[in-house]
Scaffold this motif. Structure first.
Motif, mmCIF file in Angstrom:
data_model
loop_
_atom_site.group_PDB
_atom_site.id
_atom_site.type_symbol
_atom_site.label_atom_id
_atom_site.label_comp_id
_atom_site.label_asym_id
_atom_site.label_seq_id
_atom_site.Cartn_x
_atom_site.Cartn_y
_atom_site.Cartn_z
ATOM 1 N N MET A 1 -8.245 9.375 -7.058
ATOM 2 C CA MET A 1 -7.772 10.385 -6.142
ATOM 3 C C MET A 1 -6.335 10.065 -5.738
ATOM 4 S SD MET A 1 -9.556 11.595 -2.634
ATOM 5 C CE MET A 1 -8.698 10.853 -1.301
ATOM 6 N N LEU A 2 -5.471 11.045 -5.797
ATOM 7 C CA LEU A 2 -4.077 10.840 -5.449
ATOM 8 C C LEU A 2 -3.913 10.783 -3.944
ATOM 9 C CD1 LEU A 2 -2.215 13.234 -7.892
ATOM 10 C CD2 LEU A 2 -2.660 10.806 -8.140
ATOM 11 N N GLY A 3 -3.059 9.876 -3.506
ATOM 12 C CA GLY A 3 -2.774 9.765 -2.094
ATOM 13 C C GLY A 3 -1.706 10.760 -1.692
ATOM 14 N N VAL A 4 -1.438 10.817 -0.418
ATOM 15 C CA VAL A 4 -0.417 11.695 0.109
ATOM 16 C C VAL A 4 0.949 11.076 -0.184
ATOM 17 C CG1 VAL A 4 0.510 12.695 2.228
ATOM 18 C CG2 VAL A 4 -1.963 12.517 1.907
ATOM 19 N N ALA A 5 1.890 11.895 -0.613
ATOM 20 C CA ALA A 5 3.242 11.413 -0.872
ATOM 21 C C ALA A 5 3.934 11.113 0.455
ATOM 22 C CB ALA A 5 4.027 12.462 -1.654
ATOM 23 N N MET A 6 4.762 10.073 0.444
ATOM 24 C CA MET A 6 5.542 9.695 1.629
ATOM 25 C C MET A 6 7.012 9.864 1.293
ATOM 26 S SD MET A 6 3.574 6.219 2.777
ATOM 27 C CE MET A 6 3.331 5.658 1.095
ATOM 28 N N LEU A 7 7.698 10.761 2.004
ATOM 29 C CA LEU A 7 9.111 11.025 1.769
ATOM 30 C C LEU A 7 9.947 10.359 2.843
ATOM 31 C CD1 LEU A 7 11.381 12.566 0.233
ATOM 32 C CD2 LEU A 7 10.972 14.461 1.827
ATOM 33 N N PHE A 8 10.912 9.542 2.419
ATOM 34 C CA PHE A 8 11.861 8.910 3.332
ATOM 35 C C PHE A 8 13.225 9.512 3.049
ATOM 36 C CE2 PHE A 8 8.508 5.797 2.423
ATOM 37 C CZ PHE A 8 7.966 5.734 3.697
ATOM 38 N N GLY A 9 13.882 9.998 4.108
ATOM 39 C CA GLY A 9 15.116 10.749 3.929
ATOM 40 C C GLY A 9 14.749 12.199 3.691
ATOM 41 N N SER A 10 15.536 12.887 2.864
ATOM 42 C CA SER A 10 15.248 14.289 2.575
ATOM 43 C C SER A 10 15.610 14.619 1.140
ATOM 44 C CB SER A 10 16.031 15.211 3.520
ATOM 45 O OG SER A 10 17.390 15.267 3.137
ATOM 46 N N ARG A 11 14.968 15.627 0.617
ATOM 47 C CA ARG A 11 15.261 16.057 -0.753
ATOM 48 C C ARG A 11 16.637 16.700 -0.853
ATOM 49 N NH1 ARG A 11 9.688 18.519 -3.283
ATOM 50 N NH2 ARG A 11 8.492 16.597 -3.117
ATOM 51 N N ILE A 12 17.103 17.327 0.205
ATOM 52 C CA ILE A 12 18.395 18.006 0.128
ATOM 53 C C ILE A 12 19.581 17.075 0.399
ATOM 54 C CG2 ILE A 12 17.480 20.288 0.659
ATOM 55 C CD1 ILE A 12 18.557 19.888 3.528
ATOM 56 N N GLY A 13 19.316 15.898 0.938
ATOM 57 C CA GLY A 13 20.360 14.895 1.147
ATOM 58 C C GLY A 13 20.113 13.750 0.195
ATOM 59 N N GLY A 15 16.717 11.211 -0.689
ATOM 60 C CA GLY A 15 15.318 10.966 -0.364
ATOM 61 C C GLY A 15 14.597 10.156 -1.417
ATOM 62 N N LEU A 16 13.638 9.377 -0.945
ATOM 63 C CA LEU A 16 12.749 8.593 -1.800
ATOM 64 C C LEU A 16 11.323 9.014 -1.474
ATOM 65 C CD1 LEU A 16 14.454 5.134 -1.236
ATOM 66 C CD2 LEU A 16 14.549 6.482 -3.327
ATOM 67 N N GLU A 17 10.629 9.560 -2.451
ATOM 68 C CA GLU A 17 9.260 10.029 -2.241
ATOM 69 C C GLU A 17 8.294 9.122 -2.999
ATOM 70 O OE1 GLU A 17 7.903 14.358 -1.759
ATOM 71 O OE2 GLU A 17 7.584 13.905 -3.876
ATOM 72 N N PHE A 18 7.482 8.375 -2.232
ATOM 73 C CA PHE A 18 6.528 7.427 -2.803
ATOM 74 C C PHE A 18 5.197 8.106 -3.076
ATOM 75 C CE2 PHE A 18 9.620 4.569 -1.223
ATOM 76 C CZ PHE A 18 9.401 3.320 -1.780
ATOM 77 N N HIS A 19 4.600 7.741 -4.198
ATOM 78 C CA HIS A 19 3.251 8.168 -4.576
ATOM 79 C C HIS A 19 2.492 6.875 -4.887
ATOM 80 C CE1 HIS A 19 4.899 12.245 -5.031
ATOM 81 N NE2 HIS A 19 5.914 11.648 -5.629
ATOM 82 N N VAL A 20 2.117 6.143 -3.849
ATOM 83 C CA VAL A 20 1.664 4.763 -4.015
ATOM 84 C C VAL A 20 0.331 4.605 -4.734
ATOM 85 C CG1 VAL A 20 2.996 3.901 -2.066
ATOM 86 C CG2 VAL A 20 0.645 4.656 -1.697
ATOM 87 N N GLU A 21 -0.489 5.638 -4.786
ATOM 88 C CA GLU A 21 -1.812 5.482 -5.397
ATOM 89 C C GLU A 21 -1.871 5.966 -6.835
ATOM 90 O OE1 GLU A 21 -4.920 6.938 -2.902
ATOM 91 O OE2 GLU A 21 -4.055 6.033 -1.124
ATOM 92 N N ARG A 22 -0.761 6.353 -7.414
ATOM 93 C CA ARG A 22 -0.767 6.882 -8.778
ATOM 94 C C ARG A 22 -0.887 5.809 -9.849
ATOM 95 N NH1 ARG A 22 3.640 11.775 -8.993
ATOM 96 N NH2 ARG A 22 2.467 13.170 -7.641
ATOM 97 N N GLU A 23 -0.409 4.629 -9.589
ATOM 98 C CA GLU A 23 -0.319 3.594 -10.615
ATOM 99 C C GLU A 23 -0.700 2.255 -10.007
ATOM 100 O OE1 GLU A 23 0.147 1.421 -13.723
ATOM 101 O OE2 GLU A 23 0.750 3.510 -14.035
ATOM 102 N N PRO A 24 -1.675 1.526 -10.587
ATOM 103 C CA PRO A 24 -2.128 0.286 -9.965
ATOM 104 C C PRO A 24 -1.121 -0.865 -10.029
ATOM 105 C CG PRO A 24 -3.274 0.643 -12.040
ATOM 106 C CD PRO A 24 -2.463 1.872 -11.771
ATOM 107 N N TYR A 25 -0.234 -0.874 -11.030
ATOM 108 C CA TYR A 25 0.673 -2.016 -11.193
ATOM 109 C C TYR A 25 2.121 -1.689 -10.847
ATOM 110 C CZ TYR A 25 -3.347 -3.686 -13.754
ATOM 111 O OH TYR A 25 -4.616 -4.047 -14.101
ATOM 112 N N LEU A 26 2.476 -0.423 -10.867
ATOM 113 C CA LEU A 26 3.855 0.000 -10.643
ATOM 114 C C LEU A 26 3.934 0.860 -9.393
ATOM 115 C CD1 LEU A 26 4.639 0.933 -14.349
ATOM 116 C CD2 LEU A 26 5.252 -1.178 -13.158
#
Length: 198
Positions: A1-13, A15-26
């Motif tokens: 199950m995919l986790g909720v994305a976490m966005l730091f900063g903004s897409r228009i300026g 931003g870094l959007e984490f998807h921490v549950e997508r990959e077990p090693y990376l």
């Protein structure tokens, strides 16, 4: 199950959007500069490398800094560096200015950012970000530009906060992945230091 994305900063300026549950090693992180998603081809970072790169970037932007020598505008500075890189002779005033401006390379974070050429030019309480995405082979000459350069100016404070928040998550997730990897090795027989013979 995919986790909720976490966005730091903004897409228009910036931003870094984490998807921490997508990959077990990376660590899967989408990077945005001025509304452009700059790493659509690969967003799976090696966690220790990402931690190091975030720390490196933070050390550059924590305090206000004057614009670099030769800086007149983000786009002109970017084009000057491109010209400097393509100038085989590497001589003259353009060469000196290009060399100075090249020191402000941004997002040089390994394979995931190989196809984006980005610079972050400090300007007191602002940071001017300019980048171009290239097809195949990264930013090397002979590759086609995927788009015109994207330019955006962001508050230095906002940029630092985004990098700091991202670093907290990257360090936490890097540690969690390392612990999980060690637990798997122990479970699978890779570590027998605690086993006694009978």
């Amino acid at each position: 199950m995919l986790g909720v994305a976490m966005l730091f900063g903004s897409r228009i300026g910036f931003g870094l959007e984490f998807h921490v549950e997508r990959e077990p090693y990376l660590l899967c992180v989408d990077i945005f500069v001025g509304g452009l998603h700059v790493n659509t081809w690969d967003n799976a970072f090696y966690p220790p490398l990402l931690v190091k790169k975030l720390k490196d970037e933070l050390s550059r932007f924590r305090t206000p800094t004057a614009p670099p020598a030769g800086f007149t505008s983000p786009l002109k500075a970017f084009r000057l560096v491109e010209d400097w890189w393509s100038d085989d002779a590497g001589s003259g005033t353009a060469s000196a200015a290009g060399a100075e401006l090249e020191r402000h390379r941004f997002l040089d974070w390994g394979e995931c950012t190989d196809e984006v050429l980005a610079f972050a030019f400090p300007d007191g309480d602002q940071v001017h970000l300019v980048c171009r995405v290239r097809d195949g082979g990264g930013f090397t000459w002979g590759t086609e530009a995927r788009c015109e350069p994207t330019v955006v100016s962001v508050s230095r404070t906002v940029l630092v906060e985004a990098l700091e928040d991202a670093l907290v998550i990257a360090e936490r997730e890097s540690s969690a992945r390392l612990a999980a990897s060690k637990a798997r090795e122990t479970r699978d027989g890779g570590d027998v230091s605690g086993v006694r013979s009978s």
